[in-house]
Design an enzyme around this catalytic site. Sequence first.
Site, mmCIF file in Angstrom:
data_model
loop_
_atom_site.group_PDB
_atom_site.id
_atom_site.type_symbol
_atom_site.label_atom_id
_atom_site.label_comp_id
_atom_site.label_asym_id
_atom_site.label_seq_id
_atom_site.Cartn_x
_atom_site.Cartn_y
_atom_site.Cartn_z
ATOM 1 N N LYS A 33 1.118 167.064 -21.220
ATOM 2 C CA LYS A 33 0.364 166.361 -20.739
ATOM 3 C C LYS A 33 0.377 165.210 -21.610
ATOM 4 O O LYS A 33 1.469 164.569 -22.588
ATOM 5 C CB LYS A 33 -1.023 167.127 -21.408
ATOM 6 N N TYR A 253 3.167 137.960 -41.685
ATOM 7 C CA TYR A 253 1.520 137.914 -41.427
ATOM 8 C C TYR A 253 0.900 138.603 -42.751
ATOM 9 O O TYR A 253 0.905 139.493 -43.472
ATOM 10 C CB TYR A 253 0.902 138.638 -40.370
HETATM 11 C C1 LIG Z 1 -2.747 170.115 -26.547
HETATM 12 C C2 LIG Z 1 -2.787 171.541 -26.537
HETATM 13 C C3 LIG Z 1 -1.991 172.046 -26.422
HETATM 14 C C4 LIG Z 1 -0.263 171.381 -27.434
HETATM 15 O O1 LIG Z 1 -0.787 171.517 -28.672
HETATM 16 P P1 LIG Z 1 0.367 170.788 -29.639
HETATM 17 O O2 LIG Z 1 0.173 170.881 -31.234
HETATM 18 O O3 LIG Z 1 1.506 169.686 -28.748
HETATM 19 O O4 LIG Z 1 1.409 172.232 -29.741
HETATM 20 C C5 LIG Z 1 -1.584 173.439 -26.108
HETATM 21 N N1 LIG Z 1 -3.003 174.042 -25.681
HETATM 22 C C6 LIG Z 1 -4.468 173.248 -25.207
HETATM 23 C C7 LIG Z 1 -5.576 173.437 -25.175
HETATM 24 C C8 LIG Z 1 -3.858 171.883 -25.818
HETATM 25 O O5 LIG Z 1 -4.414 170.955 -25.298
#
Ligand SMILES: *Cc1c(COP(=O)(O)O)cnc(C)c1O
EC number: 5.1.1.1
Length: 357
Positions: A33, A253
Amino acid sequence: MRPARALIDLQALRHNYQLAREVAGVRALAVIKADAYGHGAVRCAQALEDSADGFAVACIEEALELRAAGIRAPILLLEGFFEASELALIVEHDFWCVVHSLWQLEAIEQTAVAKPLTVWLKLDSGMHRVGLHPKDYRAAYERLQASGKVEKIVLMSHFARADELDCPRSSEQVAVFEAARQGLGAEVSLRNSPAVMGWPSVPSDWVRPGIMLYGSTPFEENNSVAARLQPVMTLESKVICVRELPAGEPVGYGAKFITDRPMRIGVVAMGYADGYPRHAPTGTPVLVAGQRSRLLGRVSMDMLCVDLTDVPQAGLGSTVELWGRNILASDVALAAGTIPYQLFCNLRRVPLQYSEG
Ligand SMILES: *Cc1c(COP(=O)(O)O)cnc(C)c1O
């Protein structure tokens, strides 16, 4: 051209996926994702397609991008659909679909589908974000079965605190899940990266590793699996200007750093507009010309300053690693008060360059 770039090592990505699979001993959906946590979802999916059991993304837009690029593997929509009109596309493209709310269940019941769906039915076992209430779970499962619109159901839930290994909450969530699924003869999926790496006895037919695929650890403490991960992204740039300053001079800055002795300072083409965290304080680790050094003063939009005083071999044009194989993104994140997930996802403007390792 501006020397800032992110090198993406696809061989490391494959290594980490295999490691997740080996440690878990079950099938694994590679979570890609948010553009594969900033690593480029299409290229990552292509690199993994021969080995991965499937992929998981947040939404149908991300899934369609993968199908358009020719990815044929199963793709799970982690938030399911946002409106019932997506169901036609879900069927057309064979996406797997999370059902986390009763309105989604009702939408499936009320929509004609051309082919039966694969549904991952999500339980809220205690995180209290999305997921069905335990008291509604069994009935939801039975309604999906009875709808005639579903060919397979996987039972899933998600941990809120799996990165805290001495916290009892994950075990409590497992107990809630086990009670809710009693007697339901379906496959199960609970484990994200911290649970793959730190909670070996949690039941699973499928795991859902994300951050560990990218070679970063969700834990603040040492972990035996983390030690075997290979960082996938190396964010680097070059020194574009060198300054020699006497003691007592402000840098950047807000004069947030004042030289405490005669110092050599390198200006690096990297800033918060590239996704480098503006909150990273003086002292955040960097690698300059192969040697560990530190960030100095405030990060600006396009540039930041590093300490070259004790790095005599460094000068104009020296390569600077902001994170990667030598400077762990998790260490930078810790210094900046955030998590490696956010560092990766925030990456922008910087071109991604892929290699096979
Ligand atoms: C993003 C997500 C994962 C992966 O999580 P990580 O901590 O990056 O391994 C797994 N399951 C769901 C439902 C998620 O939203």
